[in-house]
Motif scaffolding. Sequence first.
Motif, PDB file in Angstrom:
ATOM      1  N   THR A   1      85.863   3.673  39.250  1.00 28.84           N
ATOM      2  CA  THR A   1      85.821   4.709  40.807  1.00 28.84           C
ATOM      3  C   THR A   1      85.925   3.552  41.324  1.00 28.84           C
ATOM      4  N   TRP A   2      86.434   3.695  42.531  1.00 26.67           N
ATOM      5  CA  TRP A   2      86.442   2.776  43.711  1.00 26.67           C
ATOM      6  C   TRP A   2      85.776   3.337  45.348  1.00 26.67           C
ATOM      7  N   THR A   3      85.900   1.668  45.978  1.00 30.01           N
ATOM      8  CA  THR A   3      85.314   1.660  47.285  1.00 30.01           C
ATOM      9  C   THR A   3      86.030   2.121  48.361  1.00 30.01           C
ATOM     10  N   PHE A   4      86.152   2.241  49.425  1.00 32.54           N
ATOM     11  CA  PHE A   4      87.171   1.443  50.693  1.00 32.54           C
ATOM     12  C   PHE A   4      87.120   0.437  50.981  1.00 32.54           C
TER      13      PHE A   4
ATOM     14  N   LEU B   1      93.686   2.112  52.776  1.00 37.31           N
ATOM     15  CA  LEU B   1      93.273   3.024  54.895  1.00 37.31           C
ATOM     16  C   LEU B   1      92.343   2.024  55.694  1.00 37.31           C
ATOM     17  N   ASP B   2      92.950   3.158  56.638  1.00 39.18           N
ATOM     18  CA  ASP B   2      91.374   3.132  57.730  1.00 39.18           C
ATOM     19  C   ASP B   2      91.081   3.969  57.509  1.00 39.18           C
ATOM     20  N   SER B   3      89.861   3.818  58.826  1.00 42.53           N
ATOM     21  CA  SER B   3      88.066   4.312  58.521  1.00 42.53           C
ATOM     22  C   SER B   3      89.187   6.417  58.256  1.00 42.53           C
ATOM     23  N   GLY B   4      89.427   6.185  59.598  1.00 40.08           N
ATOM     24  CA  GLY B   4      89.939   7.320  59.749  1.00 40.08           C
ATOM     25  C   GLY B   4      91.094   8.404  59.119  1.00 40.08           C
ATOM     26  N   SER B   5      91.815   7.917  58.283  1.00 35.28           N
ATOM     27  CA  SER B   5      92.832   8.064  57.212  1.00 35.28           C
ATOM     28  C   SER B   5      92.216   8.778  55.849  1.00 35.28           C
ATOM     29  N   PHE B   6      91.201   7.438  55.429  1.00 36.20           N
ATOM     30  CA  PHE B   6      90.303   7.340  54.568  1.00 36.20           C
ATOM     31  C   PHE B   6      88.854   8.494  54.673  1.00 36.20           C
ATOM     32  N   GLY B   7      88.308   9.092  55.975  1.00 33.06           N
ATOM     33  CA  GLY B   7      87.555  10.233  56.403  1.00 33.06           C
ATOM     34  C   GLY B   7      88.101  11.232  55.991  1.00 33.06           C
ATOM     35  N   GLU B   8      89.794  11.526  56.674  1.00 30.81           N
ATOM     36  CA  GLU B   8      90.528  12.636  56.227  1.00 30.81           C
ATOM     37  C   GLU B   8      90.706  12.939  54.075  1.00 30.81           C
ATOM     38  N   LEU B   9      91.223  11.466  53.499  1.00 26.09           N
ATOM     39  CA  LEU B   9      90.565  11.842  52.204  1.00 26.09           C
ATOM     40  C   LEU B   9      89.622  12.726  51.613  1.00 26.09           C
TER      41      LEU B   9
ATOM     42  N   GLY C   1      88.586  16.953  50.848  1.00 22.82           N
ATOM     43  CA  GLY C   1      88.663  17.174  49.312  1.00 22.82           C
ATOM     44  C   GLY C   1      89.363  16.217  48.003  1.00 22.82           C
ATOM     45  N   ILE C   2      90.060  15.512  48.761  1.00 28.23           N
ATOM     46  CA  ILE C   2      91.254  15.193  48.077  1.00 28.23           C
ATOM     47  C   ILE C   2      90.504  14.223  47.175  1.00 28.23           C
ATOM     48  N   ALA C   3      89.346  13.442  47.648  1.00 29.68           N
ATOM     49  CA  ALA C   3      88.895  12.227  47.020  1.00 29.68           C
ATOM     50  C   ALA C   3      87.663  12.833  47.002  1.00 29.68           C
ATOM     51  N   GLU C   4      86.140  12.579  46.045  1.00 28.50           N
ATOM     52  CA  GLU C   4      85.271  12.934  46.298  1.00 28.50           C
ATOM     53  C   GLU C   4      84.439  11.676  45.823  1.00 28.50           C
ATOM     54  N   LYS C   5      82.824  11.633  45.869  1.00 23.40           N
ATOM     55  CA  LYS C   5      82.088  10.952  46.067  1.00 23.40           C
ATOM     56  C   LYS C   5      80.919  10.534  44.201  1.00 23.40           C
TER      57      LYS C   5
END
Length: 785
Positions: A34-37, A42-50, A54-58
């Motif tokens: 697992t990894w963090t932001f 990625l910037d916050s907007g692009s990270f939010g897109e992922l 559903g491309i990335a999951e928590k």
Amino acid sequence: MTDVRDATDALLADRPDLEDDIRTVLDVDANQETWTFDDVPLDSGSFGELVSRGIAEKVDGEYRLANRDAVRAALEGEEVPSSGSRTPSIDVSLDLPPRRVSLALVGALVLVATFRLFAYQSVFRAEHVVLLGNDPYYYRHLLFHFIEQGTGVFSLPETVQVGEPLMLATLLAATKLLGGTTSAANLVLAWYPVLTALVTAGLVYVLTVKLTEDRRVGLAAVVLLAVTPVHAYRTAIGFADHHAFDYLWLALTAVAAVTLLKRTSTATFEVTSLRNPTTLAWTAVLGVGVAAQVLAWNAGPILLLPLAVYGVIRTAAAVNAGNSPLTDLPLVIGIGLGALLAFVVHFGLGWQRLYIVVTPLLLVAGLGAVIVVGEGARRRELSGALTLGGLVATGSLIFAVAYVALPDFAAQFTQEVVRLFVGGTSENIAETASLFSPRYGTIAGPFFFFGLSLFFALPYFVWSLYLGWTENRPAWLLIGSYSSVLFVLALLQVRFAGQLALFTAVFGGLAVVHLLAVTGAAKRPAVLSEVETTHPWRTATRDEPAFALPDRQTIIAVSLIFLLIGGLGAVMTPLRTNLLTVSDESYNAAAYMEDYSEAEGWQYPQNYVFSEWGQNRMYNAIVNGESLSYGYAQQNYEDFLTSTNSSIWYQRLHDRTGFVVINQYDGFENSSQETVYKRLQNWGNETGHYQAVWASDDGSKKVFTLVPGARVIGSSNQNATFTITETVDIRGRQFTYERQVRANASGGYEVRVPYSGTYSFNGTTVNVSETAVNTGQTISVRSNT
């Protein structure tokens, strides 16, 4: 198609600028559970897109890709694997295509094999395997000798440790696997070029698809390679030279290098990319390819030159684009691994000279220095042009140091430059001539080797360099460097045309699909699209098959364009291959000499065959098995033909020669009637030591044995001149042997005759026996006057 794949495709279609960042996320995800932001670029907007798509999951407060394989498939344009397992794996990804494409690829490879089997009947004759050309008999001699001596694969004798040791070891290993007999060796020698051609063609397909991301272009490249004359005849059945072996490692090196560049072509360098299992796997493949190139051929280091040219141009392009050239470190590491492997083999097995295996190490040093200088220039925000000048200066300095510090390297480098530009000592060898040499017709020369495919590919050579520079695409810069450097080398010596053919096929395939798009018969290749520069699958609907069956109009268009680009090559290939085959007359002559030698109980050098050097190894391989060198024939045969003293040449030859082969040469037809050539063409008339024993049906090729000749002495009128004749029968063919006899001032005469029979000497009949001819017996003639 998975939801994650669809989501990734949609995101990349909306935000193509995120491709490099997502590749980095993919690398991070492959190395961390697992990894963090903060771990991804990625910037916050692009990270939010992922996350929102559903491309990335928590997971437990951190993140991971929901389906790593689906994301990778979206980036690479591949089918999604059935399992989305999180188990780390090495994804070598050779782009295994769907079923229809697989069938098309198999068909293309069958075409490759077909165009390399034209000489099948010329190779397999009766109990003999008759190889093509001249040099393959050198390897036949060595392989047979290894079998006889029980040589191990890793214990090659010193005499062959420099040159092509890896090739010889591979051929020997294959022979041992098939039983270790001379029959097995013959089969290996005959078939290895064809098998290598198939593997190389497969690698060309992989290379093309990785570059263009278009399987249509890959298939077209394989078909064009199948009908490219210079590649086809140099990988034809029976042409067991080193060329086919070299093509394999060159193709593998190019595929590995392109794959690494495609995986690491991000704007910024990430250390984590060096730990990715797939990157490590391709780095190892590159190392094997580089090491094999220098161990397979003593001139193999020349084939590393494109990597050096690429390093300079690519670093300048990266600086010009504001990107870090450090992303090329996996490529440099791969070459370094190749240098290490080459050193290990050199010191462990004694293969190649030190100045040969040191070349990859010098390349690593040069590329490393270039990258360091380039990174410094980027951080100082220097221009691309100024950086390029600094890189050239850096590379030149490293070369100058190596030239001074390594005398053996300097001597060999100088020798190779001389060979490239002035032909060295090989001026009479066809492969050392230029691609545009007058011997091939200057302008017409390339047609004999490439058909028209080279001329269609040339514009794309330039375009690839332009695309690589302006859009900072390292993979295209690399292929442009390979194509351009090999084209220049082929201009100097045509022996590099076969290597060039691999890359001509890539760009020729692109030209085929591009022209089809211009005619409206197919979609434009993605890399040439004005709308999408990459990833053609994103513009297709989900219902559209990956490789649709063509309609009648498309089939006609494809056929016509292939005929335009590859048609001439398809016609030239069998013609060029036929030039390398051994003619029926030459084979029949060799088979006769073999039988004659066995019947007489001759041993080498009693049964050495003296002939033109181009077929000298073939004759001796069949007759006596000694085909290591054609040097004696090359140095002496032409002088022998043009000499006017056949007796002197008999004295030089008789202790080391059993047979002399004479062909009809157009260049000698206007020579004096007193030359040995003219006399032997006329069945040995006016000679006393050359006995014809075989002739082709049309008489253009004759075989002679050397005999002492019966010495006939007698007396006649002072200064009298008369002619003796005898009808000779050779295997049912009759001819008249003549010799003019001249008496001296005292009336005495002496003459030698190479044939037995009944002669009339100035009215006196004389019987000359075969024994008298073979022992040099003296026969006295009693005069009737």
